[in-house]
Design an enzyme around this catalytic site. Structure first.
Site, PDB file in Angstrom:
ATOM      1  N   TYR A  57      15.616  29.285   9.602  1.00 50.44           N
ATOM      2  CA  TYR A  57      14.414  29.986  10.078  1.00 50.44           C
ATOM      3  C   TYR A  57      14.352  30.003  11.592  1.00 50.44           C
ATOM      4  O   TYR A  57      14.634  28.997  12.249  1.00 50.44           O
ATOM      5  CB  TYR A  57      13.162  29.307   9.541  1.00 50.44           C
ATOM      6  CG  TYR A  57      12.941  29.546   8.067  1.00 50.44           C
ATOM      7  CD1 TYR A  57      12.681  30.825   7.590  1.00 50.44           C
ATOM      8  CD2 TYR A  57      13.010  28.500   7.161  1.00 50.44           C
ATOM      9  CE1 TYR A  57      12.484  31.058   6.243  1.00 50.44           C
ATOM     10  CE2 TYR A  57      12.814  28.717   5.807  1.00 50.44           C
ATOM     11  CZ  TYR A  57      12.552  30.001   5.354  1.00 50.44           C
ATOM     12  OH  TYR A  57      12.367  30.218   4.027  1.00 50.44           O
ATOM     13  N   LYS A 110       0.847  -1.206   0.000  1.00 49.19           N
ATOM     14  CA  LYS A 110       0.000   0.000   0.000  1.00 49.19           C
ATOM     15  C   LYS A 110       0.879   1.251   0.000  1.00 49.19           C
ATOM     16  O   LYS A 110       2.095   1.167   0.249  1.00 49.19           O
ATOM     17  CB  LYS A 110      -0.916  -0.018   1.230  1.00 49.19           C
ATOM     18  CG  LYS A 110      -0.180  -0.008   2.556  1.00 49.19           C
ATOM     19  CD  LYS A 110      -1.131  -0.293   3.730  1.00 49.19           C
ATOM     20  CE  LYS A 110      -0.385  -0.373   5.034  1.00 49.19           C
ATOM     21  NZ  LYS A 110      -1.230  -0.911   6.121  1.00 49.19           N
ATOM     22  N   ARG A 143     -10.892  -0.306  14.724  1.00 50.01           N
ATOM     23  CA  ARG A 143     -10.848   0.498  13.501  1.00 50.01           C
ATOM     24  C   ARG A 143     -11.850  -0.120  12.537  1.00 50.01           C
ATOM     25  O   ARG A 143     -12.930   0.397  12.336  1.00 50.01           O
ATOM     26  CB  ARG A 143      -9.433   0.456  12.890  1.00 50.01           C
ATOM     27  CG  ARG A 143      -8.545   1.587  13.317  1.00 50.01           C
ATOM     28  CD  ARG A 143      -7.216   1.637  12.593  1.00 50.01           C
ATOM     29  NE  ARG A 143      -6.846   0.445  11.845  1.00 50.01           N
ATOM     30  CZ  ARG A 143      -5.673   0.274  11.262  1.00 50.01           C
ATOM     31  NH1 ARG A 143      -4.754   1.218  11.325  1.00 50.01           N
ATOM     32  NH2 ARG A 143      -5.398  -0.830  10.594  1.00 50.01           N
ATOM     33  N   MET A 188      12.020  23.982   3.673  1.00 49.83           N
ATOM     34  CA  MET A 188      11.293  23.237   2.643  1.00 49.83           C
ATOM     35  C   MET A 188      12.256  22.473   1.726  1.00 49.83           C
ATOM     36  O   MET A 188      12.001  21.322   1.366  1.00 49.83           O
ATOM     37  CB  MET A 188      10.438  24.198   1.808  1.00 49.83           C
ATOM     38  CG  MET A 188       9.549  23.475   0.833  1.00 49.83           C
ATOM     39  SD  MET A 188       8.566  24.574  -0.206  1.00 49.83           S
ATOM     40  CE  MET A 188       7.287  25.084   0.902  1.00 49.83           C
TER      41      MET A 188
END
Ligand SMILES: *Cc1c(COP(=O)(O)O)cnc(C)c1O
Length: 362
Positions: A254, A35, A129, A302
């Protein structure tokens, strides 16, 4: 030169991990979980490397069809089944197996005229679930077996805590619940994910469902992948694209989150959170540069992150950096970012080029 950020997918490691899985569960059939684009490794070449498996499981219908159209004749199981009667028709067309976990799906099946669908009936033994409760199960089972469209029913459940250490009450409770419900039925069963395959051989049954171990990461916090004889299949690598010299009191990136307490040499690596490197990785998250261990500094941006080169010998522009994979277990980065290896592997960004190899040499 193109941007140096690459994910090396070691196909021989995938094949190796599959055969290790078979050694752990020699009497079960292997339903390899592919998956989420094979946990970020890429669908078709992963399937090719795992072609000795007995079946594949995933939950994206498009990917299942792609696999079938690529010529795989294995059983292909859709882990959340179908979502509409329209999809159900595709299951028949492509001979896909379905997990049935909800009465809405049972109702859709009863409207279906086509024969021979293979299903995995999911029982909720405590994870809460998906799946039918122990009380609902016999009723649903009877309904399904009276339905001519069903070919074969495998009973399955999923563990919430198979990775905990021995003596684990939650795991035991689920296991006993499953056995109690299913012992009266002479049906094939499937319970084990990677953690249970390794730690709880008594759960192997007819089909095991290995995921993370195929990709060479450990499902446990107290055992490394190499302890388990697994090899990392994905190596995320990049290189140093700039070097800076900091004076005491200078900061990096940052927010100025990292401040130099002495003069330092730092490298800027072309890999950031848009590539899939976790922004939550703290200062001191390990990296390999020139095969030497170093650490990240400050916040991940990023497209870039900063690493400490002060103690790295001969560190220069364009030197290779391994963010995770060979020589740098992805679990360590996951730990530093308060997450798990699964999330990092799956989050590899599509902008990172995948290079297929048969053993990583970077
Ligand atoms: C993802 C998944 C697995 C594989 O789990 P790992 O921990 O990666 O081995 C097995 N079974 C089901 C139902 C899953 O959704």
């Amino acid at each position: 030169m193109p941007r140096p950020t690459k994910a090396y997918i070691d196909l021989s490691a995938l094949t190796h991990n599959l055969s290790v899985t078979r050694q752990y569960a020699p009497h079960a059939r292997l339903m390899s979980i592919i998956k989420a684009d094979a946990y970020g490794h890429g669908l078709l070449h992963t399937a090719q490397a795992l072609k000795q498996t007995d079946g594949f499981a995933l939950l994206e219908l498009g990917a299942a069809i792609e696999l079938r159209e690529a010529g795989y004749h294995h059983p292909i199981l859709l882990l959340e089944g179908f979502f509409s009667t329209k999809e159900l028709a595709l299951f028949k067309q492509y001979q896909l197996s379905a997990v049935i976990h909800h009465s809405e799906q049972v109702a859709m099946l009863s409207t279906c005229k086509q024969p021979a669908l293979e299903i995995f009936l999911k029982i909720n033994t405590g994870m809460n679930r998906l799946g039918f409760s122990p009380e609902q199960f016999p009723i649903v089972f009877d309904k399904l077996t009276s339905n001519q469209t069903i070919n074969k029913i495998t009973l399955m459940t999923h563990f919430a805590n198979a990775d905990d250490t021995i003596g684990n009450q939650s795991f035991l409770k689920q296991f006993q619940c499953f056995n109690k419900i299913t012992s009266a039925y002479n049906q094939p069963t499937s319970l084990a994910n990677s953690a249970a395959i390794i730690r709880h051989p008594e759960t192997h049954a007819d089909w095991v469902r290995p995921g993370i171990m195929l990709y060479g990461a450990s499902p446990f916090t107290d055992k490394t992948a190499s302890d388990l004889n697994l090899k990392p299949a994905m190596t995320l690598a990049s290189s140093i694209i700039a070097i800076q010299h900091l004076k005491r009191g200078d900061s990096v990136g940052y927010g100025g989150v990292f401040k130099a307490e002495k003069s330092m040499k730092i490298g800027i690596v072309a890999c950031g959170y848009a590539d899939g490197y976790p922004r939550h990785a703290r200062t001191n998250t390990p990296v390999l540069v020139n095969n030497q261990r170093s650490r990240t500094l400050g916040l991940v941006s990023m497209d870039m992150l900063a690493i400490d080169l002060t103690e790295v010998e001969n560190a220069q522009l364009n030197n290779p950096v391994i963010l995770w994979g060979k020589g740098m277990p992805v679990e360590k980065i996951a730990y530093a970012a308060d997450t798990i290896s699964y999330e990092l592997l799956c989050a590899l960004s599509s902008r990172v080029e995948k290079i297929l190899t048969n053993a990583v040499e970077i």
